[in-house]
Design an enzyme around this catalytic site. Structure first.
Site, PDB file in Angstrom:
ATOM      1  N   ASP A 168       0.856  -1.187   0.000  1.00 25.45           N
ATOM      2  CA  ASP A 168       0.000   0.000   0.000  1.00 25.45           C
ATOM      3  C   ASP A 168       0.887   1.229   0.000  1.00 25.45           C
ATOM      4  O   ASP A 168       2.119   1.126  -0.042  1.00 25.45           O
ATOM      5  CB  ASP A 168      -0.962  -0.011   1.194  1.00 25.45           C
ATOM      6  CG  ASP A 168      -2.307   0.612   0.824  1.00 25.45           C
ATOM      7  OD1 ASP A 168      -2.340   1.826   0.569  1.00 25.45           O
ATOM      8  OD2 ASP A 168      -3.307  -0.127   0.778  1.00 25.45           O
ATOM      9  N   HIS A 239      -2.767   3.088  -4.477  1.00 27.25           N
ATOM     10  CA  HIS A 239      -2.189   2.547  -3.237  1.00 27.25           C
ATOM     11  C   HIS A 239      -0.764   2.047  -3.486  1.00 27.25           C
ATOM     12  O   HIS A 239      -0.367   0.994  -2.975  1.00 27.25           O
ATOM     13  CB  HIS A 239      -3.062   1.422  -2.683  1.00 27.25           C
ATOM     14  CG  HIS A 239      -4.392   1.893  -2.160  1.00 27.25           C
ATOM     15  ND1 HIS A 239      -4.523   2.583  -0.976  1.00 27.25           N
ATOM     16  CD2 HIS A 239      -5.647   1.773  -2.675  1.00 27.25           C
ATOM     17  CE1 HIS A 239      -5.807   2.866  -0.771  1.00 27.25           C
ATOM     18  NE2 HIS A 239      -6.510   2.394  -1.789  1.00 27.25           N
ATOM     19  N   GLU A 302      -9.967   2.438  -5.295  1.00 23.73           N
ATOM     20  CA  GLU A 302      -9.622   3.788  -4.857  1.00 23.73           C
ATOM     21  C   GLU A 302      -8.450   4.378  -5.654  1.00 23.73           C
ATOM     22  O   GLU A 302      -7.394   4.687  -5.117  1.00 23.73           O
ATOM     23  CB  GLU A 302      -9.312   3.782  -3.359  1.00 23.73           C
ATOM     24  CG  GLU A 302     -10.511   3.361  -2.502  1.00 23.73           C
ATOM     25  CD  GLU A 302     -10.192   3.310  -1.026  1.00 23.73           C
ATOM     26  OE1 GLU A 302     -11.096   3.568  -0.211  1.00 23.73           O
ATOM     27  OE2 GLU A 302      -9.040   2.977  -0.677  1.00 23.73           O
TER      28      GLU A 302
END
Length: 534
Positions: A168, A239, A302
């Site tokens: 991440d 990420h 995301e």
């Protein structure tokens, strides 16, 4: 007989089977692993050798059962566990251990006692094939021995998938031989937020760690012996700030980046150069060497498009390929990685945002944004692992009140987790068949130690295990069994949340959170799904 998860059918009988130093344990060869695990696990606590031999406790191979199904019969004279496959025998052994009482979960003897099993017959099988738990080791690293302990805890609750979120913005946790800076640089950050982001506090402490490739081989082998499959996640193309910090040429900016020291969704994403695609293809090659399971998660969640919308190379790529926008660019990029996995006989898993630009074929969807996303994926012909954040994200607070450590999200209560049903309403039979199962998630932005991980996971993970294993469920009956089960957790050293609220040392007044109401969360969910439909 307070088993968790509750068996499909349990019929108590009269009498008890007593185990002694002379009690033999035998198994048909295909079921030998389960018998060996039971002997190895019980011997330290009971002191009983359980030697090979006929009679006593027997694991018998039988036909006609599912791969995780088992039956057993306990009488005063014998214990018979029947299964068609080794996994079913193993789950029978887990239930047998529960019937011996909490002391059977200790790693040493605590005194002289008589070890008995209550007479009963059981027929048991799981409701869902995918019964998983995601542990985010990227935000806060979980040392290897603690991860092995969690594999045992998953297996004890008949959960069979560990989804490891390995990379991440805030950390890269997997050794990649070809690109050593991923761990040399990307595996640690200089500090972490203290509590929720809006409080603007930092702890000022470096945090890091990673798993060597031999660590991973050990973890995978240990899990396989307990019938737990490891699903690795290499999150792409967002990420990824830890990777970009290690290799700046992967990003879209000319200025170097540090490993991210804030939570939330960052704008730094991978560029779409051929060299970046080749880089992560190399990474996935090594991932496939280490993780033999069918599934590999490539993320896709995301992904802010700000940098791509401003990047000349990204805009040229969109024009060159005849794409409409940056959402379709993400689909094009992810197709390289999903096709790579499919050609090597693996099953790509990705988060439900991948549907926004057109879902690459052959991808299994991890549906985290509610029933709408899960149903859309199933209706489009994709297999689905259901993971709604409002019901299965165990980093959300467990109750109202300031006493909860780092309270975020809305309340995800024990009752709500126990009542969770992975099947969205309105699916046809064929569409329901696309629902592989479900998994809970332990995201660790605000879980910075194994002790706090225990607190957030249990007893809710026990309730989740029952939700995905058992058919009919009764919450009051579960609570009665949980009172016994908590003594097992005590024996295992699990620092679960007491029903009355946290112990004083389980609170975190130094790290204020950001609690939300359910109405706020539902509003966010409605906005997401409206965007998806459009």
């Amino acid at each position: 007989m307070a088993a968790i998860p509750a068996p499909s059918r349990l019929t108590p009988a009269e009498g008890r089977f007593t185990m002694t130093a002379a009690t033999p344990l035998t198994a048909d060869p295909p079921l030998a692993r389960a018998a060996a695990w039971l002997r190895e696990t019980l011997q330290p606590a009971t002191g009983l050798p359980l030697p090979e031999g006929p009679g006593g406790i027997e694991f018998r191979l039988t036909g006609g059962l599912g791969p995780e199904e088992y039956r057993f019969t306990i009488t005063a004279e014998s214990v018979l566990v029947e299964a068609t496959a080794a996994a079913g025998a193993f789950y029978g052994a887990q239930t047998l251990r529960q019937f011996l009482g909490p002391a059977a979960f200790r790693k040493g003897r605590t005194g002289t006692r008589t070890w008995t099993l209550p007479a009963a017959t059981i027929a048991d099988a799981p409701r869902h094939g995918w019964r998983g738990c995601l542990i985010d080791v990227a935000r806060h690293f979980l040392p290897k021995n603690d991860l092995l302990r969690y594999i045992d805890l998953l297996a004890a609750h008949k959960l069979n998938v560990l989804h490891l979120h390995l990379t991440d913005d805030q950390g890269w946790r997997l050794e990649i031989r070809k690109y050593p800076r991923l761990t040399e640089v990307g595996s640690w950050r200089r500090e972490s937020p203290l509590g929720a982001a809006r409080n603007r506090r930092s702890d000022g402490r470096p945090h890091g760690g990673h798993y060597s490739q031999d660590d991973i081989r050990e973890i995978v082998s240990y899990a396989a012996d307990r019938f737990v499959t490891i699903v690795p996640e290499i999150d792409l193309p967002g990420h990824t700030q830890a990777a970009i910090a290690a290799y700046p040429e992967l990003g879209n900016l000319e200025t170097p980046l540090d490993v991210r020291t804030e939570w939330g969704v960052g704008e730094n994403v991978l560029n779409v150069a051929d060299s970046t695609i080749a880089f992560f293809t190399d990474v996935l090659e090594e991932v496939l060497e280490l993780f033999p399971g069918r599934y590999v998660c490539v993320g896709g969640d995301e992904v802010p498009k700000t940098q791509w919308n401003e990047s000349v190379p990204a805009k040229e790529r969109i024009r060159e390929l005849g794409l409409r926008d940056a959402d379709e660019l993400q689909t094009w990029l992810m197709r390289h990685f999903t096709d790579f996995l499919l050609t090597r006989g693996r099953k790509p898993l990705g988060w439900d945002e991948l549907m926004e630009g057109g879902l690459p074929p052959g991808v299994t969807v991890a549906a985290w944004r509610g029933d709408t996303c899960a149903a859309m994926a199933a209706r489009a012909g994709h297999d689905v692992v259901v993971q709604p954040f409002t019901e299965t994200y165990l980093d959300f607070r467990q109750a109202e009140g300031e006493q909860e450590p780092v309270p975020i999200g809305s309340v995800t209560s024990l009752r709500a987790v126990h009542a969770f049903d992975p099947f969205p309403a309105g699916l046809t039979g064929a569409e329901r068949d696309r629902i592989l199962g479900a998994q809970a998630a332990l995201w660790t932005e605000h879980i910075d130690s194994p002790r706090l991980l225990d607190y957030m996971a249990f007893p809710r993970l026990a309730a989740f295990a029952e939700a995905v294993w058992s058919g009919e469920r009764d919450f009051e009956d579960f609570l009665a069994r949980l009172a016994v089960h908590e003594k097992r957790l005590d024996a295992l050293g699990v620092e679960y949340r007491p029903a009355a609220g946290p112990h004083p040392w389980q609170r975190r007044p130094d790290a204020p959170g950001h609690p939300r109401t359910r109405a706020e969360i539902d509003g966010k969910l409605a906005a997401w799904t409206a965007n998806l439909r459009s």
